[in-house]
Scaffold this active site. Structure first.
Site, short mmCIF file in Angstrom:
data_model
loop_
_atom_site.label_atom_id
_atom_site.label_comp_id
_atom_site.label_asym_id
_atom_site.label_seq_id
_atom_site.Cartn_x
_atom_site.Cartn_y
_atom_site.Cartn_z
N GLU A 72 0.68 -1.35 -0.07
CA GLU A 72 -0.28 -0.65 -0.34
C GLU A 72 0.36 1.14 -0.51
O GLU A 72 0.61 2.21 -0.28
CB GLU A 72 -0.95 0.02 0.89
CG GLU A 72 -1.67 -1.23 0.61
CD GLU A 72 -2.69 -1.36 2.35
OE1 GLU A 72 -4.09 -0.98 1.64
OE2 GLU A 72 -2.32 -1.14 3.56
N GLU A 126 -3.67 -9.74 3.58
CA GLU A 126 -3.86 -9.31 4.78
C GLU A 126 -5.54 -10.79 4.65
O GLU A 126 -5.84 -10.70 6.22
CB GLU A 126 -4.89 -8.27 4.73
CG GLU A 126 -3.95 -6.97 5.22
CD GLU A 126 -3.39 -6.35 3.10
OE1 GLU A 126 -2.85 -5.56 3.94
OE2 GLU A 126 -3.17 -6.91 2.77
#
Length: 685
Positions: free
Chosen positions: A102, A122
């Protein structure tokens, strides 16, 4: 944990440092925020973000997830990087996973070293990306490609990432490329938040939902990830980011995320204990005795790890079968693209097949994977002792037999250790390292060293019938058989356990392994079985009828034409007959009762195993049940799940069941101890 900065011409190089993988904790986020606060800096036209050592950043520090979110939060840092007047360039090395990915998406330009791994895993921790990946990635590479990555947690290498458009280039020195990147390229690189919304791809959305339902059943996060990505075509970036962040925060405190974090840390902690300081035996050349399914799988696992292998059999016919079994695995690996032709030839060059134990004279470790018979194993160990060097470690892959009795075969039983692999041995990650009464620290260290070389999850076990995993499995099957006889069917039991999270129930699983294997084990136990313990004879009658499972076309289910399973009314009738013979009035058990009984049986048995010191900790039981026996990872393993139920509730239910049969249902002394002390199972050992 820190953020280092240095100037190089017009570039400010920002280096994240938190060995070994640059996990992004609060201190690192604060350091990045300080850099942002310092901008703009006179003469600086770009910020180059990279990682110290072998990683860019392997994601957030999961240890923070059990507490409140700490400022500055990563999503705020990412948003500021993306909107910075001074453009940021990601110079990616090693891995950029989760939050690391990210951060890279927030940069205007992304350059990676060859072989760098990028991804957003995740969901494997029961959460979704919390700093914009579900919103930025589909805008960058399209909805279909994003749906293939985030909901499954799949990671890809730089070469594929470049093809998808996730990164802009590959270089052996991404920092220097970033430092010297021309101004025109930077000006053309728009922030992802300014890119148009992706087009909605309904077929890809439906396919993604189907994939997560099949591969990650019962898990919440993958489903929510698909929803977040699908919505990017319909709403503004800010709205999507807010929804993603709230979803992340909600999931982070949920039961599934806590369970998956527990397993993540348990897996990381699975290594040789601190007290084991003895050096292991060399592992360059290893003998494997027995070329059946298990032995061939062990041999292939060793070949994959770069070892030289001598695979021993009893005679020429056995040698031929052993070679055929290994070749089947090599061929399957070739067809799946796991190895190349050159890799196959390399493996073939490193294995010797023989019926002559003298071929193993240079081996420093031998792993016996012969037929599960004490007489056979005694004979094998006598031959190994005669053929191998005196300092060689001798290991048995026995699933149930007494390791100490096997060790007594050789003059120095300290050389003997149990190495219990799980089929298929080249795929399954669990390795039970069984410590016999005389096993030396060197023998144990060799087991752990082998586990590390094979990338297995090592768990230390003591000697008992079935060690940790198979002892729990035996109790699981016993409880299932009792439920079946007293008021259910195999398919109802299986369906209840699949709904709980197992890939298949106990009866379908036994059809896969073969009912004759469990039958032979029961016969071995006949002489020592507690006469007060109830015995369910249905499986014995199945074997008498020749219903041995898939290999005979019929077991607990029928398999017509080798296709899928179908229910078999003959099997259901056997339970009715045996219940009648035993004078039992059958009860109609519902799915919740079935699940409750089977899970409680396993918990109680595992507590006895802990109480006897066969397993060192509740965490070890969790590793065994998840990696060896299919207990749902998202429930955190057997003992973690038990703690979620609560010791008091478990004891109360066991006491109710003990009224039916005190022999099998009396609560374990360990549960009583936990109840008296007011501690969890995780805390008591």
């Amino acid at each position: 944990m820190k953020v280092n900065t240095r100037r190089e011409g017009a570039a400010l190089i920002v280096e994240m440092e938190n060995a070994p993988v640059n996990a992004i904790g609060q201190a690192m986020r604060a350091g990045l925020a300080e850099v942002l606060d310092s901008l703009p800096i006179n003469g600086v036209t770009r910020v180059v973000l990279t990682g110290a050592g072998k990683a860019f950043a392997a994601g957030a520090d999961a240890r923070e997830f059990d507490g409140p979110a700490l400022d500055p939060q990563l999503n705020d840092v990412v948003n500021r990087i993306e909107r910075s007047e001074t453009p940021w360039i990601a110079a990616i090395n090693g891995v950029a996973l989760g939050g690391g990915g990210e951060l890279a998406l927030a940069c205007r330009y992304r350059i990676a070293r060859p072989g760098t791994v990028l991804g957003f895993p995740e969901v494997n921790l029961g959460i979704v990306p919390g700093s914009g990946a579900t919103q930025r990635l589909p805008r960058l590479i399209g909805m279909k490609a994003a749906l293939a990555l985030i909901p499954t947690g799949q990671a890809i290498k730089a070469e594929e990432a470049e093809t998808l458009g996730l990164i802009d280039g590959i270089s052996d020195d991404p920092v220097q490329v970033a430092v010297h990147l021309d101004e025109g390229s930077l000006e053309l690189a728009n922030p992802i938040c300014d890119l148009p919304r992706p087009e909605r791809e309904d077929d890809a959305i439906a396919a993604a939902f189907a994939v997560v339902a099949k591969k990650l059943p019962n898990q919440i996060a993958p489903h929510r990830a698909v929803e977040l990505i699908a919505a990017t075509s319909e709403r503004p970036m800010a709205e999507g980011l807010a929804d993603e962040r709230q979803t992340f925060l909600d999931l982070r405190v949920g039961d599934q995320a806590r369970a998956l974090r527990h397993m993540f840390f348990a897996e990381r902690a699975a290594k040789a204990p601190d007290w084991l300081t003895e050096a292991p035996a060399p592992l360059d050349q290893i003998a494997v005795v027995g070329g059946g399914t298990m032995g061939a799988g062990i041999a292939y696992a060793l070949l994959n790890a770069g070892k030289r292998v001598v695979l021993l059999e009893t005679d020429a016919a056995g040698v031929v079968r052993a070679q055929e079994n290994v070749e089947k695995i090599i061929d399957a690996s070739l067809k799946r693209g796991l190895i190349s032709e050159a890799g196959a030839e390399d493996r073939r060059a490193r294995i010797t097949y023989s019926a002559d134990y003298g071929e193993a004279a240079a081996c420093t470790l031998a792993i016996e994977a012969a037929f599960e018979s004490m007489d056979v194993k005694r004979e094998v160990f006598a031959k190994l002792e005669a053929a191998l060097p005196a300092e060689a470690i001798l290991a048995s892959n026995t699933s149930y037999l007494d390791l100490d009795e096997i060790a007594a075969t050789v003059s120095d039983p300290s050389r003997v250790v149990g190495l219990h692999f799980f089929a298929p041995a080249h795929i399954m990650k669990l390795l039970e390292i069984v410590r016999g009464a005389a096993s030396s620290d060197r023998a144990l260290a060799t087991g752990y060293a082998l586990g590390k070389a094979l990338r297995k999850i090592p768990v230390l076990a003591g000697v008992c019938d079935g060690f940790i995993g198979n002892r729990i499995l035996a109790r699981y099957r016993e409880a299932a058989d009792t439920v079946f006889m007293d008021g259910s069917t195999p398919w109802e039991v299986d369906e209840a356990m699949v709904d709980f999270g197992y890939a298949m129930g106990p009866y379908e699983a036994q059809d896969l392994s073969g009912l004759d294997i469990a039958h032979a084990n029961r016969r071995r136990q006949d002489a020592t079985r507690d006469p007060n313990r109830r015995y369910i004879p249905i499986a014995d009658r199945m074997v008498e009828l020749g219903k041995l499972g898939r290999k005979t076309g019929a077991g607990w289910y029928r398999y017509p034409g080798g296709n899928g399973k179908v229910e078999d009314p003959i099997v259901a009738d056997l339970a009715l007959e045996e219940a009648h013979f035993a004078g039992i009035t059958r009860t109609d058990y519902g799915a919740d009762e079935i699940r409750g009984r089977l899970v409680l049986a396993m918990i109680n048995e595992a507590c006895d195993i802990l109480n006897e010191g066969i397993a060192a900790s509740a965490r070890d039981v969790d590793l065994v049940t998840v990696f060896g026996y299919g207990f749902p990872r998202w429930r955190g393993g057997l003992m973690h799940y038990a703690d979620s139920l609560g010791v008091a509730n478990i004891v109360a239910k066991l006491e109710e069941l003990a009224a039916e049969d005190p022999v099998v249902w009396t609560p374990s002394p360990l549960l009583r101890e936990c109840l008296d002390k007011g501690v969890t199972l995780a805390e008591v050992r």
